[in-house]
Design a protein around this motif. Structure first.
Motif, short mmCIF file in Angstrom:
data_model
loop_
_atom_site.label_atom_id
_atom_site.label_comp_id
_atom_site.label_asym_id
_atom_site.label_seq_id
_atom_site.Cartn_x
_atom_site.Cartn_y
_atom_site.Cartn_z
N ASN A 38 0.85 -1.17 0.00
CA ASN A 38 0.00 0.00 0.00
C ASN A 38 0.90 1.23 0.00
OD1 ASN A 38 -2.64 -1.01 -0.06
ND2 ASN A 38 -2.56 -1.52 2.11
N VAL A 39 0.69 2.11 -0.97
CA VAL A 39 1.58 3.25 -1.18
C VAL A 39 0.76 4.53 -1.16
CG1 VAL A 39 3.22 4.32 -2.77
CG2 VAL A 39 3.12 1.83 -2.59
N LEU A 40 1.30 5.54 -0.51
CA LEU A 40 0.68 6.87 -0.52
C LEU A 40 1.54 7.80 -1.38
CD1 LEU A 40 -1.49 8.82 0.53
CD2 LEU A 40 0.07 9.38 2.42
N LEU A 41 0.91 8.43 -2.37
CA LEU A 41 1.56 9.40 -3.23
C LEU A 41 1.08 10.79 -2.82
CD1 LEU A 41 3.19 10.22 -5.79
CD2 LEU A 41 1.12 9.72 -7.13
N CYS A 42 2.02 11.64 -2.37
CA CYS A 42 1.67 12.97 -1.85
C CYS A 42 2.20 14.06 -2.77
CB CYS A 42 2.28 13.19 -0.46
SG CYS A 42 1.88 11.96 0.76
N GLU A 43 1.47 15.17 -2.81
CA GLU A 43 1.97 16.37 -3.47
C GLU A 43 1.76 17.57 -2.54
OE1 GLU A 43 -0.15 16.97 -7.11
OE2 GLU A 43 -2.09 17.24 -6.13
N VAL A 44 2.65 18.57 -2.65
CA VAL A 44 2.60 19.68 -1.71
C VAL A 44 2.65 21.04 -2.41
CG1 VAL A 44 3.65 18.40 0.19
CG2 VAL A 44 5.13 19.59 -1.44
N GLU A 45 2.61 21.07 -3.72
CA GLU A 45 2.79 22.34 -4.43
C GLU A 45 1.50 22.96 -4.93
OE1 GLU A 45 6.79 22.77 -6.56
OE2 GLU A 45 6.19 20.71 -7.00
N GLY A 46 0.37 22.36 -4.63
CA GLY A 46 -0.91 23.00 -4.94
C GLY A 46 -1.31 22.98 -6.40
N LEU A 75 3.69 21.09 6.05
CA LEU A 75 3.62 20.24 4.87
C LEU A 75 4.38 18.93 5.08
CD1 LEU A 75 4.12 22.93 2.08
CD2 LEU A 75 1.99 21.76 2.64
N THR A 76 5.61 19.05 5.55
CA THR A 76 6.40 17.84 5.78
C THR A 76 5.89 17.08 6.99
OG1 THR A 76 8.00 19.16 7.02
CG2 THR A 76 8.51 18.74 4.72
N GLY A 77 5.26 17.79 7.92
CA GLY A 77 4.71 17.12 9.10
C GLY A 77 3.63 16.13 8.74
N LYS A 78 2.81 16.47 7.76
CA LYS A 78 1.78 15.53 7.33
C LYS A 78 2.40 14.31 6.67
CE LYS A 78 -2.19 13.75 6.52
NZ LYS A 78 -2.92 13.12 7.63
N VAL A 79 3.46 14.52 5.89
CA VAL A 79 4.16 13.39 5.29
C VAL A 79 4.76 12.51 6.38
CG1 VAL A 79 6.07 12.73 3.76
CG2 VAL A 79 4.66 14.72 3.21
N PHE A 80 5.37 13.14 7.37
CA PHE A 80 5.94 12.40 8.51
C PHE A 80 4.87 11.57 9.20
CE2 PHE A 80 6.69 12.24 13.09
CZ PHE A 80 7.94 11.64 13.15
N GLU A 81 3.71 12.16 9.40
CA GLU A 81 2.62 11.44 10.08
C GLU A 81 2.19 10.23 9.27
OE1 GLU A 81 -1.18 9.96 10.79
OE2 GLU A 81 -0.91 11.36 9.11
N GLN A 104 16.14 23.31 1.72
CA GLN A 104 15.43 24.17 2.66
C GLN A 104 14.12 23.52 3.09
OE1 GLN A 104 13.99 27.76 0.86
NE2 GLN A 104 13.60 28.78 2.80
N PHE A 105 13.43 22.89 2.16
CA PHE A 105 12.12 22.30 2.44
C PHE A 105 12.24 21.15 3.46
CE2 PHE A 105 8.82 19.11 1.36
CZ PHE A 105 7.70 19.88 1.60
#
Length: 341
Positions: free
Chosen positions: A45-53, A137-143, A172-173
Motif C-alpha cells: 500500500n503506497v501513498l503518493l503525496c503532493e505539496v505544491e498545490g 507540509l512535511t509534518g503531514k508526510v511524517f505522520e 530548505q524544504f
C-alpha cells in the motif's frame, strides 16, 4: 550506456519515504507517480503525496481534484506470479488544512481551529513564516510514515512517495529544523521539526533527483546532491528522464555528425520504400541526421557526468505520445525492471 536491468531485489528495501525532486520541467511528478505504481506492484500500500498545490496527481491519473484526504486512485503493476498488486492512494497536502489537523490532533482544537481559520489566523501563520509552512507540509508526510494512535482508523502504508518542491528548494524544504532555528528555539513546533528530522536523515528516507540529459538540469542535480549531503540528508538515486531512443549505430552517428552519410544509399532506401527522393527531401533528412547526432553526442557527455555522481542511475524513455495513465504504467515497469522499486 543505459542502466542494465537488475535482479528482483529492489535497491531501496529499507526505505519507507521516497522523496522525488528535480529541476522544473524534468518530469519529477511523472517519476513520482511511476515510482508509486512500481512500489505498489509488490503488493504494498503506497501513498503518493503532493505539496505544491498544482493538482498534478489528479491530472496524471485522470481523477477529480483531490481534497485534503487520502483517496485510492490506482492499483500497482500486475505481477507475473498473479498475486494481487497493492493500492496507490493519493493526498494533496495544503498548509492550511495541515495546520487545522495539527491543532485538532495535538491541541484538541476542533471547532476552535476552524474559528481561527475564519478569522484568517491560519493564513497568517502559514504565510508570515515560510519555515512554519514547510513544517506543516512535511509534518503531514511524517505522520503518514509514522502512523500512531493519534490518527485512529488511518491506513498504514508500506511506502510513501512525496512529489516534492524543485531541486533549488529541496534542501530548505526538508531541513525544517535548521530553517526554524531563528524562529522557534523551543516549543511544540520546534520539537516536531526535530522529531521529523530523525526520519528525514535516516536510512528510511531516500531523496531521488530527476534530470534530463541537458547541461543546466544535470548541473542543478549535481548541486542538489552536494547540498543534500552537506545537510546530512540521504541522497537516493538519479532518474534520467525522457531519454531518446538509441536506434542508430555509433558508426552511422559519427558519419551523420561529420556530414559523410552516403547520400545515394539514402536515396536508394527511400526509393525502395516507395518515396520519391528529391534533393530537398535528401537535404532535409541529412540535416536532421546531423542535428540528431550532435544532440546524441551532447547527451552522452551529460550521461557521463551523471555516472560520476556516485549514486544509482535509472533511465526512463521519452514517450512519443506524451504521458497518460498507460504511459505511467510503462514507466513504472521500467523503474521496477531497473531495480528502483
Amino acid at each position: 550506456m543505459a542502466p542494465q536491468t537488475t535482479s528482483s531485489t529492489p535497491d531501496w528495501p529499507k526505505v519507507r519515504l521516497h522523496v522525488v525532486t528535480g529541476k522544473g520541467g524534468t518530469g519529477k511528478s511523472t517519476v513520482a507517480a511511476s515510482l508509486a505504481l512500481a512500489l505498489a506492484s509488490h503488493g504494498k500500500n503506497v501513498l503518493l503525496c503532493e505539496v505544491e498545490g498544482r493538482q498534478g496527481i489528479a491530472r496524471m491519473f485522470d481523477v477529480d481534484p483531490l481534497p485534503y484526504a487520502e483517496r485510492p486512485i490506482a492499483r500497482g503493476l500486475r505481477r507475473e506470479d498473479e498475486r494481487p498488486p497493492g493500492v496507490v492512494h493519493a493526498l494533496h497536502i495544503d498548509p492550511e488544512s495541515a495546520l487545522l489537523e495539527y491543532l485538532a490532533m495535538y491541541y484538541k482544537l476542533g471547532r476552535a481551529g476552524k474559528a481561527l481559520d475564519r478569522f484568517g489566523v491560519i493564513e497568517f501563520a502559514t504565510t508570515i513564516a515560510p519555515g512554519v509552512r514547510d513544517v506543516l507540509l512535511t509534518g503531514k508526510v511524517f505522520e503518514a510514515v509514522q502512523r500512531n494512535s493519534r490518527n485512529k482508523n488511518a491506513i498504514e502504508y508500506d511506502a510513501v512517495v512525496l512529489d516534492a518542491p524543485p531541486t533549488g528548494r529541496i534542501g530548505q524544504f526538508l531541513n525544517v529544523s535548521g530553517e526554524l532555528a531563528g524562529l522557534a528555539k523551543v516549543g511544540p513546533i520546534k520539537n516536531q521539526s526535530d522529531t521529523m528530522m530523525t526520519l528525514f536523515r535516516s536510512p528510511r528516507t531516500a531523496i531521488h533527483l530527476v534530470t534530463v540529459l541537458e547541461e543546466m538540469p544535470v548541473q542543478e542535480t549535481h548541486d542538489g546532491i552536494v547540498e543534500l549531503r552537506a545537510a546530512g540528508l540521504p541522497v537516493g538515486g538519479v532518474v534520467v528522464n525522457s531519454v531518446r531512443p538509441r536506434d542508430i549505430g555509433d558508426d552511422d552517428l559519427a558519419r551523420a555528425r561529420a556530414g559523410t552519410l552516403d547520400r545515394e544509399a539514402l536515396a536508394a532506401d527511400l526509393k525502395a520504400g516507395g518515396v520519391e527522393a528529391s534533393d530537398v527531401l535528401l537535404d532535409g533528412l541529412l540535416l536532421q541526421a546531423h542535428d540528431h547526432a550532435e544532440r546524441r553526442d551532447l547527451e552522452d557527455g551529460q550521461r557521463a557526468l551523471v555516472a560520476d555522481f556516485g549514486v544509482p542511475v535509472y533511465e526512463l524513455p521519452r514517450l512519443a505520445g506524451g504521458v497518460d495513465l498507460g504511459g505511467l504504467y510503462d514507466l513504472a515497469a521500467t523503474l521496477r525492471d531497473q531495480g528502483m522499486a
